[in-house]
Design an enzyme around this catalytic site. Structure first.
Site, short mmCIF file in Angstrom:
data_model
loop_
_atom_site.label_atom_id
_atom_site.label_comp_id
_atom_site.label_asym_id
_atom_site.label_seq_id
_atom_site.Cartn_x
_atom_site.Cartn_y
_atom_site.Cartn_z
N ARG A 35 111.55 -8.28 91.42
CA ARG A 35 112.96 -8.71 91.56
C ARG A 35 113.07 -9.91 92.51
O ARG A 35 113.98 -10.74 92.33
CB ARG A 35 113.80 -7.55 92.08
CG ARG A 35 114.22 -6.61 90.96
CD ARG A 35 115.09 -5.51 91.49
NE ARG A 35 115.76 -4.82 90.40
CZ ARG A 35 116.21 -3.57 90.48
NH1 ARG A 35 116.04 -2.87 91.59
NH2 ARG A 35 116.81 -3.02 89.44
N LYS A 200 116.19 12.12 82.72
CA LYS A 200 117.40 12.86 82.39
C LYS A 200 118.14 12.38 81.15
O LYS A 200 118.45 11.21 81.02
CB LYS A 200 118.36 12.82 83.58
CG LYS A 200 117.88 13.66 84.75
CD LYS A 200 118.74 13.44 85.95
CE LYS A 200 119.90 14.42 86.00
NZ LYS A 200 120.76 14.16 87.18
N GLY A 353 114.42 -2.03 86.45
CA GLY A 353 113.55 -2.24 87.59
C GLY A 353 112.35 -1.30 87.57
O GLY A 353 111.22 -1.71 87.81
N GLY A 377 120.11 0.18 85.14
CA GLY A 377 121.46 0.69 84.92
C GLY A 377 122.35 -0.38 84.29
O GLY A 377 123.11 -0.11 83.36
C1 3PG Z 1 118.83 -0.77 90.90
O1 3PG Z 1 117.84 -0.57 91.59
O2 3PG Z 1 119.01 -0.20 89.81
C2 3PG Z 1 119.84 -1.79 91.36
O3 3PG Z 1 119.37 -2.50 92.46
C3 3PG Z 1 121.16 -1.11 91.64
O4 3PG Z 1 121.02 -0.17 92.65
P1 3PG Z 1 122.04 1.05 92.70
O5 3PG Z 1 121.76 1.89 91.48
O6 3PG Z 1 121.73 1.77 93.99
O7 3PG Z 1 123.43 0.49 92.68
MG MG Z 2 117.57 1.74 89.89
#
Ligand code: 3PG
Ligand code: MG
Length: 399
Positions: A35, A200, A353, A377
């Protein structure tokens, strides 16, 4: 959505940028800097344009108060090494240290605020509280660049609210990621195969429902597959199971059947008596998992079938490991899927990620895939058809 080049002459300007530097750490050692590397093109572009840069980022999910465990110090150090420019990390997010570091910046220099999630306003549900924090961020820049694709699904002060307060643009990472997401959602070359894994089912319900409409084939592995196998009526032993999702999964089978879509499940499973790296593995048929064992990977027959399905596609999106990929004995399925993605004649996308870190740890090069998304996400919510606040706000503020 504007680009950095639409922001005009940036010489001597101070650019406030949101990056996603949420990297996996082992203590203070970064185990995958993907990242951080992904954030370099935009930062280099801004510095090359004569700007000074103030980076906002988060690490983990601290509870709205400073916690050294979640300091951005390792990320600041690594970013500095990769940019060959010192990254001046403030010891707070919007306090005296941040103000001082930002005030001392000259063109070509980089500052970083401490973890934005040390401020309770960052993730607050209260609009006014977020807006008040965003005002403080906005005071640190003349313009705002949004480049943290991994957080654009979060309605948070440094992602969403701050964009309303300054002239803004999307950075090249966000632009690239959105282009790929558009290809997946608007005009995917068919067959379009989506491979989902991870623990999940409940996390992926909404995206599965939408993918049954847009994709041709859904290939399912990982911990969540046992809920699918249970929905078929199979015993799953001690495997991960979300019993309350079985009826929903049965609904997916019915929907796939009705619409001529395929849901591909594993036919064999690597099981072991315990959830341990050295627990002795055995391969069993997917409909004959022993009561005293749990599934930790898909089996070799399934790996071959999944790889075939992937290679026959012209568009593939993959999110989530097929097994416990960090343990050698249970990494076979994930490796096979990753390998097949590198052989796709068309667009292959690794989403997320965690999946991205997994493929790099398995020894695959980034450029072996069509695209490695930095957002797990975020990319799933995009594929779900949701409006992502961090993107919508850039469009709203345009013009
Ligand atoms: C991730 O690692 O998916 C992003 O950096 C977002 O982090 P978060 O899910 O804690 O908002
Ligand atoms: Mg994450």
């Amino acid at each position: 959505m504007k680009s950095v080049s639409d922001l005009g002459d940036l010489t001597g300007k101070r650019v406030l940028i949101r990056c996603d530097l949420n990297v996996p750490l082992d203590g203070s050692t970064i185990t995958d800097d993907g990242r951080i590397r992904a954030s370099l093109p935009t930062l280099t572009q801004l510095l090359g344009a004569g700007a000074s840069v103030v980076v906002m980022a988060h690490l983990g999910r601290p509870k709205g108060a400073p916690d050294p465990k979640y300091s951005l110090a390792p990320a600041a150090k690594r970013l500095g090494e990769l940019l060959s420019v010192e990254v001046k990390l403030a010891s707070d997010t919007v306090g005296d240290s941040a103000a001082e570091v930002v005030a001392g910046l000259s063109a070509g220099e980089v500052a970083m605020l401490e973890n934005v999630r040390f401020e309770p306003g960052e993730t607050s549900k209260d609009e006014a509280e977020r807006a008040a924090l965003a005002e403080k961020y906005a005071a640190f820049g003349d313009v705002f660049v949004s480049d943290g694709f991994g957080v654009v699904h979060r309605k948070q002060a440094s992602v969403y609210d701050v964009a309303k307060l300054l002239p803004n643009a999307a950075g090249t990472l966000v632009k690239t990621e959105v282009d790929v997401m558009k290809q997946l959602t608007e005009t995917p070359a068919r067959p379009y195969v989506v491979v989902l894994g991870g623990a999940k089912v409940s996390d992926k319900l909404a995206v599965i429902a939408n993918l049954l409409k847009t994709a041709d084939t859904l290939v399912i592995g990982g911990g969540m597959v046992f809920t699918f196998l249970a929905a078929k009526g199979y015993e799953v032993g001690k495997s991960l199971l979300e019993a309350d999702q079985i009826e929903t999964v049965k609904g997916y089978f019915a929907e796939a059947e009705a619409s001529g879509k395929q849901i591909v499940l594993p036919t064999d499973i690597v099981v072991a008596p315990e959830f341990k790296a050295d627990s002795p593995p055995t391969v069993v048929p997917a409909d004959a998992i022993p009561a005293d064992q749990l599934g930790l990977d898909i089996g070799p027959e399934s790996s071959a079938a999944f790889a075939d399905a992937i290679r026959s596609a012209h568009t593939v999106f993959w999110n989530g490991p097929m097994g416990v990929a960090e343990w050698e004995a249970f990494a076979g399925g994930t490796k096979a899927v990753a390998q097949a993605l590198t052989e796709v004649d068309g667009l292959s996308v690794v989403g997320g990620g965690d999946s991205a870190a997994a493929v790099r740890q398995l020894g695959f090069a980034d450029d072996a895939f069509g695209h490695i998304s930095t957002g797990g996400g975020a990319s799933l919510e995009y594929l779900e058809g949701k409006t992502l606040p961090g993107l919508a706000v850039l469009d709203e503020q345009e013009g």
